[in-house]
Design an enzyme around this catalytic site. Structure first.
Site, short mmCIF file in Angstrom:
data_model
loop_
_atom_site.label_atom_id
_atom_site.label_comp_id
_atom_site.label_asym_id
_atom_site.label_seq_id
_atom_site.Cartn_x
_atom_site.Cartn_y
_atom_site.Cartn_z
N GLU A 1 0.83 -1.21 0.00
CA GLU A 1 0.00 0.00 0.00
C GLU A 1 0.87 1.27 0.00
O GLU A 1 0.43 2.33 0.46
CB GLU A 1 -0.96 -0.03 1.19
CG GLU A 1 -2.00 -1.13 1.03
CD GLU A 1 -2.94 -1.28 2.21
OE1 GLU A 1 -2.45 -1.43 3.35
OE2 GLU A 1 -4.16 -1.25 2.02
N HIS B 1 -1.80 3.64 8.78
CA HIS B 1 -2.95 3.00 8.14
C HIS B 1 -3.30 1.74 8.93
O HIS B 1 -2.45 0.85 9.09
CB HIS B 1 -2.62 2.66 6.69
CG HIS B 1 -3.61 1.75 6.05
ND1 HIS B 1 -4.97 1.99 6.07
CD2 HIS B 1 -3.47 0.57 5.39
CE1 HIS B 1 -5.60 1.01 5.45
NE2 HIS B 1 -4.71 0.13 5.04
N HIS C 1 -6.33 -1.40 10.16
CA HIS C 1 -7.53 -2.18 9.85
C HIS C 1 -8.19 -2.49 11.19
O HIS C 1 -8.26 -3.65 11.60
CB HIS C 1 -7.16 -3.49 9.14
CG HIS C 1 -6.65 -3.33 7.75
ND1 HIS C 1 -6.49 -4.40 6.89
CD2 HIS C 1 -6.28 -2.24 7.03
CE1 HIS C 1 -6.04 -3.98 5.72
NE2 HIS C 1 -5.89 -2.67 5.78
N HIS D 1 -12.54 -0.79 3.83
CA HIS D 1 -11.11 -1.08 4.00
C HIS D 1 -10.62 -0.79 5.42
O HIS D 1 -10.39 -1.72 6.18
CB HIS D 1 -10.34 -0.27 2.94
CG HIS D 1 -8.88 -0.53 2.90
ND1 HIS D 1 -8.08 -0.12 1.87
CD2 HIS D 1 -8.04 -1.15 3.78
CE1 HIS D 1 -6.83 -0.48 2.08
NE2 HIS D 1 -6.78 -1.11 3.24
ZN LIG Z 1 -5.04 -1.67 4.17
#
Ligand SMILES: [Zn+2]
Length: 229
Positions: free
Chosen positions: A81, A100, A102, A163
């Site tokens: 990513e 980032h 999750h 996401h």
């Molecule tokens: Zn991700």
């Protein structure tokens, strides 16, 4: 692993914050990724590697890349990513760290395609107000970064549709704090929705918190805003 002391400091910082991601359950296994701009070279960024569990990640796993995405140092591949990180740094010289995640409650809100309104003081002081969900784009594409540009305007975080969370800051600590607060706020919002409508903080109070507690961290370019914790 080579390079000056500033590269090693950035690598060690990413390993530390990676362990925090896992401890706070902001990621599962190898998901999510972190990056920080190199202190004495704004064209360079340290970023976590692809497919590597955080509990065994070491400083020499961290990759140094240019803001155009080219690898400068490191034996590993950078996160898949990567454009999510490099395009933010390339477009915004005020950003020093990107996180980032999750995280579970935030992913639930992101799956619904809704945002988190300004319902909690901590969300405003950490992120600058309520946050929105950027439109869906495939992970690892430049499109993801394009879609988040508007969602991150005047905010330290946004949700990525179907996401997860993207958080930014003048430094890594601020970005991490924003990602952590988003998860807590998403969890609280999902619980509060059972009693909808969820009351929001008055706009003039939102503005006061932004001005007094969120904006100073960006103008100082250092440290995370405090939010009573
Ligand atoms: Zn991700």
């Amino acid at each position: 692993m080579t390079g000056p002391a500033s590269w090693l400091a950035a690598r060690e910082q990413l390993v530390l914050f990676g362990r925090r991601l896992l401890a706070e359950r902001l990621v599962y296994f190898t998901a999510g990724n972190l990056s920080v701009r190199i202190a004495d070279d704004p064209e360079l960024v340290a970023v976590t590697p692809a497919s590597t569990p955080y509990d065994t990640m070491r400083p020499d796993d961290i990759v140094i890349v240019r803001t155009d995405g080219r690898v400068v140092d490191g034996a590993r591949r950078p996160t898949s990513e990567l454009p999510l990180h490099t395009l933010v740094y390339a477009r915004r010289d005020d950003v020093g760290g990107v996180v980032h995640t999750h995280s579970p409650a935030a992913m639930a809100v992101a799956a619904m395609g809704i945002g988190i309104p300004p319902i909690l003081h901590g969300l405003i002081s950490a992120c600058g107000g309520g946050i929105v969900t950027a439109p869906y784009a495939r992970g690892g594409t430049a499109e993801v970064a394009d879609f988040t540009t508007a969602a991150l305007r005047d905010r330290s975080a946004c949700l990525l549709r179907n996401h997860g969370v993207l958080a930014i800051g003048p430094g890594l600590e601020h970005a991490y704090n924003a990602a952590s607060v988003v998860e807590g706020a998403a969890d609280a919002y999902l619980r509060a929705l059972a009693f909808r409508p969820v009351p929001q903080i008055a706009p003039d109070e939102v503005e006061r918190i932004r001005r007094e507690q969120w904006a100073p961290a960006w103008s100082r370019r250092a440290g995370a805003p405090t939010h009573g914790g």
